[in-house]
Design an enzyme around this catalytic site. Structure first.
Site, PDB file in Angstrom:
ATOM      1  N   PHE A 252      45.931  52.629  47.214  1.00 20.78           N
ATOM      2  CA  PHE A 252      46.661  51.438  47.655  1.00 20.78           C
ATOM      3  C   PHE A 252      47.785  51.796  48.629  1.00 20.78           C
ATOM      4  CE2 PHE A 252      44.141  49.603  44.468  1.00 20.78           C
ATOM      5  CZ  PHE A 252      44.209  48.226  44.557  1.00 20.78           C
ATOM      6  N   CYS A 263      42.083  37.877  42.732  1.00 15.19           N
ATOM      7  CA  CYS A 263      42.988  38.346  41.675  1.00 15.19           C
ATOM      8  C   CYS A 263      44.447  38.457  42.107  1.00 15.19           C
ATOM      9  CB  CYS A 263      42.512  39.695  41.145  1.00 15.19           C
ATOM     10  SG  CYS A 263      40.939  39.605  40.250  1.00 15.19           S
TER      11      CYS A 263
END
Length: 433
Positions: A252, A263
C-alpha cells in the site's frame, strides 16, 4: 477436522468465495441468494464474478456434492433432505446508508426470515462488514437464547479472494460465548493461520480499523507523490526506502488516482459515522477521506496540464475498474476521474480488460471499447487509470501510429517510461522525475 453443515446467505464476492472455499475444506455448504436467476446460473456452473480460482472451486464443490445453491435464506436453513444447519454465515450487502453509516437492512431481513427456522445450538456468523454492536443487535433480533451470534470479519481482496481465504494472514473470531467462537474458528483449522479469539465488538472493530489504516496509508503516499512532483524527488525511490523499514512495509505504498472499490470508501465513512455517534472524533480518517477526494482533482489537473485544455480534448482511458484483476466498477477512482474529465468537456474513450462493454449507470461518461487501439484512436492523451499488467505489454509503437498526440499520463506509475518514450511518447507519471 469435523465436516460441518453450513449455510451461507449471499452469493456475492464474499458469500460465494466463503461458500466455495469452506466446501473445499470438506464442509457441506448450501449457499443462498435472493436472485433466482443468479442461483440458476450457479447451479449450471456459471460464475458471474471475475475472481481467479473461484470457478474451479465452485465446479469441484458442486461435483463432489459438498456445495449446493438455493433461493432464499429460509430454504438454506430448513432442508429436510440435509442434517440441521450448524453454522449460518451472513454474507449480505451492507452498503453505505444515510450519513455514511452501514445499511443493515439485509442483515435484519435475514435474521427475521430464519429466526424460527434455526435449530437449537446453531451459530449465526456475521461475515459482512458491519458496525460495532451488530452482533449484539442481531442476537436481539433473533430472540433465541439457544442460538449464538459470532463476528468473523472477512479480509478478502477482490482479484485474489480465493487465495486470501485459503492463505489468510489471520482469522478473527469474536463472541461473548467462548464455545461458539471456538466452533467457528475450528472451521478454518486446516488453514493453520494465526487466530484471534476476542469479543464480538472487538472483532467488528478490527475490520474497520484495518481498512481505515490502509486508506490513510494510501492517502499519505499520494500526498508524498505530490510533494515529490514539486520538489523534484522520485516517489518510487522514496517508497522503496520506506518499504525496507519493517515497521512500515512496502504494501500500500503505490501512488495512484485515489482509492476506491466496495470496501475502503464505505468502511472509512462508516467508522467516522460510528465514532461521531458516540462523540468521538477521528480526524486522521476524515483527513484521509478528504485527501482521497482531492487526489482525483489533482489527476485531472495533471491531465489538463499535459494536453493544454480539457474542453474538447479526446482522451483515451486505459482502465475503468477500481483495480486490476476484477470487473468491479463500484466506487472506481478511474470512473471518478473520468467523470471530472467529462465535466471539463473532454471526450472519453475507455478500454478495460475486465469491462469489455458499457455498463449503464456506471460508464455513462465514457465510450467503452473492446480494444486499446480503439481507445487510442485520435487521442490527445492516453491516461492509465487501472494497474492492469496487460498495459505494460501493449505495442506502444502501434499505438503511436493511431493517437492524435503522443502523450501518456500514467496515474499508476505502471509503465516502463523508457519503453514508452522509445515509441515517441511523452510519459508523465505521479511523483516521478
Amino acid at each position: 477436522m469435523f465436516a460441518r453443515r453450513i449455510a451461507v446467505v449471499g452469493a456475492g464476492y464474499v458469500g460465494l468465495t466463503t461458500a466455495a472455499c469452506l466446501a473445499s475444506l470438506g464442509h457441506h455448504v448450501v449457499c443462498a441468494d435472493i436472485d433466482a436467476a443468479k442461483v440458476d446460473r450457479l447451479r449450471a456452473g456459471e460464475v458471474g464474478i471475475l475472481e481467479p480460482g473461484l470457478h474451479d472451486l465452485v465446479a469441484e464443490g458442486t461435483a463432489a456434492g459438498r456445495l449446493q445453491f438455493c433461493v432464499g435464506a429460509g430454504a438454506a436453513v430448513a432442508r429436510p433432505d440435509l442434517p440441521p444447519v450448524e453454522v449460518l454465515f451472513l454474507c449480505v450487502p451492507t452498503p453505505m446508508g444515510a450519513g455514511g453509516g452501514a445499511d443493515l437492512a439485509a442483515v435484519e431481513a435475514v435474521a427475521a426470515e430464519v429466526r424460527h427456522l434455526l435449530p437449537a445450538g446453531c451459530v449465526v456468523v456475521t461475515k459482512s462488514t458491519v458496525p460495532v454492536g451488530t452482533a449484539e443487535a442481531t442476537r436481539k433480533l433473533l430472540r433465541r437464547r439457544d442460538v449464538a451470534v459470532v463476528s468473523n470479519p472477512e479480509f478478502l481482496r477482490e482479484g485474489s479472494a480465493v487465495h486470501d481465504f485459503l492463505n489468510p494472514d489471520r482469522i478473527v473470531v469474536g463472541s461473548d460465548q467462548q464455545d461458539a467462537a471456538e466452533r467457528v474458528a475450528a472451521l478454518y483449522a486446516r488453514l493453520g493461520a494465526p487466530t484471534v479469539l476476542t469479543d464480538a465488538a472487538s472483532a467488528e472493530m478490527v475490520k474497520y480499523a484495518a481498512n481505515a489504516f490502509l486508506a490513510i496509508k494510501l492517502s499519505y503516499v499520494n500526498a508524498l507523490a505530490e510533494l515529490c512532483d514539486v520538489l523534484g524527488a522520485d516517489v518510487a525511490d522514496v517508497t522503496e526506502g520506506m518499504g525496507h523499514d519493517r515497521r512500515i512495509g512496502s504494501a500500500f505504498l503505490s501512488p495512484g488516482p485515489g482509492w476506491g472499490g466496495s470496501c475502503l470508501p464505505k468502511d472509512t465513512r462508516a467508522l467516522v459515522q460510528v465514532a461521531a455517534a458516540v462523540g468521538v472524533d477521528v480526524p486522521l480518517v476524515s483527513a484521509g477521506i478528504a485527501a482521497n477526494e482531492r487526489q482525483r482533482d489533482l489527476m485531472v489537473a495533471k491531465i489538463g496540464e499535459a494536453v493544454g485544455t480539457l474542453d474538447g480534448a479526446r482522451i483515451g482511458l486505459l482502465g475503468l475498474t477500481f483495480k486490476a484483476g476484477t470487473d468491479d466498477l463500484r466506487d472506481s477512482p478511474a470512473l471518478a476521474v473520468a467523470r471530472l474529465l467529462s465535466d471539463a468537456g473532454a471526450e472519453l474513450t475507455g478500454y478495460d480488460p475486465g469491462c469489455p462493454a458499457a455498463v449503464p449507470g456506471s460508464t455513462d461518461d465514457v465510450h467503452v471499447v473492446d480494444d486499446p487501439m480503439r481507445a487510442a484512436k485520435d487521442a490527445d492523451a492516453l491516461v492509465v487509470l487501472t494497474e492492469w499488467p496487460e498495459f505494460r505489454q501493449l505495442d506502444w509503437t502501434a499505438l503511436g501510429g493511431v493517437v492524435g498526440r503522443r502523450i501518456v499520463v500514467d496515474t499508476r506509475n505502471l509503465l516502463d517510461p523508457d519503453v514508452v518514450r522509445r515509441a515517441g511518447f511523452s510519459w508523465i507519471g505521479v511523483g516521478r522525475r
